[in-house]
Enzyme design. Structure first.
Site, short mmCIF file in Angstrom:
data_model
loop_
_atom_site.label_atom_id
_atom_site.label_comp_id
_atom_site.label_asym_id
_atom_site.label_seq_id
_atom_site.Cartn_x
_atom_site.Cartn_y
_atom_site.Cartn_z
CG HIS A 117 -1.56 8.35 0.24
ND1 HIS A 117 -1.15 9.76 0.39
CD2 HIS A 117 -1.87 8.26 1.54
CE1 HIS A 117 -1.08 10.23 1.57
NE2 HIS A 117 -1.57 9.39 2.29
CG ASP A 119 -4.28 7.64 5.32
OD1 ASP A 119 -3.45 7.98 4.75
OD2 ASP A 119 -5.18 8.35 6.03
CG HIS A 269 -5.23 12.22 1.96
ND1 HIS A 269 -5.54 10.81 2.19
CD2 HIS A 269 -4.16 12.02 2.69
CE1 HIS A 269 -5.04 10.18 3.07
NE2 HIS A 269 -4.09 10.66 3.52
NE ARG A 284 -2.69 8.55 10.21
CZ ARG A 284 -2.23 7.61 9.30
NH1 ARG A 284 -2.16 8.05 7.99
NH2 ARG A 284 -1.82 6.39 9.60
#
Ligand SMILES: [Fe+2]
Length: 297
Positions: A117, A119, A269, A284
């Site tokens: 995907h 993000d 990723h 993150r």
């Protein structure tokens, strides 16, 4: 956005940028990301990111606040769409972890992003880039693999490029959640209502480099707009598999202190499996991006 920075350091002449594979990834040495950085250093990092899709910084000691402040050099930050995993004292930072608190509840998003995907592709203005910092990681597994969607686009046939240029992908978070995250507490009606499916071009033009990138990932792109659901799904999976062939992929093996910054406009990723007997604790941040567009060139 700045958070009370005072003096800024210049590392521009100390930066050592080394490519990690032919198409994707570069390692950057010679910078301490916990220091406030001057404009020239930020620009050099931004250029390395846009050229290489992924940049890796090893041996960084980043508090959540320093991680947030470094990230904010590249644009406004957005917390996770599900507020439940954002750090209370620093809500721009999301916890990804398999750890549990003393009530037995997960402290962060667990088993997140294991299917290819980009993000936040499920919102109108998806993420420009994300920055993931490793506090603790399993000795084996839990890698993050990145695919160059520039290289994937370049490898398409001329007919393929023409055909895909007019298509739009349907990016659907509630579908993703039901399909891939059934181990978690289901989304509430309010959470589902916050993320209706959105359409994005299957080929997107990078706003800085103007290179074309494929913008379809098996994990968040449910199907193709205007196609029969199953036929569209088949095409999504086919394109996702095409884009993630080994020659387009960099696989990152984590060490505590790594900060990896990737461009969501030109890469996708996924995380790989690991044994739950080991602790994984990552932080993150995500930068708000533009609405994807396609300009023929
Ligand atoms: Fe992700």
């Amino acid at each position: 956005m700045t958070f009370g920075k005072t003096t800024c350091r210049n590392f521009e002449n100390d930066l050592k940028i080394t490519k990690l594979t032919e198409h994707i990834g570069a390692n950057i040495e010679g910078v301490d990301l916990s220091d406030p950085l001057d404009e020239a250093t930020v620009l050099a990092i931004k250029e390395a990111l846009e050229q290489n899709g992924v940049v890796v910084f090893r041996n960084q000691a980043l508090s959540p606040v320093a991680h947030r402040d470094f990230s904010a050099n590249f644009g406004p930050l957005v917390g996770h769409v599900l507020n439940r995993f954002n750090m209370e004292e620093c809500p721009e930072v999301t916890i990804l972890s398999n750890a549990v608190n003393d009530k037995g509840e997960k402290i962060g998003a667990d088993r997140a992003g294991m299917i290819w995907h980009s993000d936040m592709s499920f919102v109108k203005r998806p993420s420009l880039g994300s920055l993931l910092y490793c506090v603790e990681c399993p000795p084996v597994g839990a890698d993050t693999q990145f695919a160059s969607m520039f290289a994937a686009y370049d490898a398409l046939s001329t007919e393929g490029k023409v055909r895909l240029a007019s298509l739009k992908g349907v990016h659907d978070y509630p579908w993703h959640y039901r399909t891939y995250l059934s181990h978690r507490t289901p989304l509430t009606t309010e959470e589902e209502a916050k993320t209706p499916p959105v359409l994005h071009p299957v080929i997107r033009t990078h706003p800085s480099t103007e290179r074309q990138a494929l913008y379809v990932g098996e994990g968040l792109t449910r199907t193709i707009d205007g196609m029969d659901e199953e036929e569209g799904r088949k095409l999504v999976v086919e394109l996702s598999n095409f884009a993630t062939q080994p020659q387009f992929v960099y696989s990152h093996k984590w060490q505590p202190g790594d900060l990896v910054f990737w461009d969501n406009r030109s890469t996708m990723h996924r995380a790989t499996e690991f044994d739950d007997k080991y602790l994984r604790l990552m932080r993150r941040t995500t930068i708000l991006g533009d609405e994807p567009f396609y300009h023929p060139n």
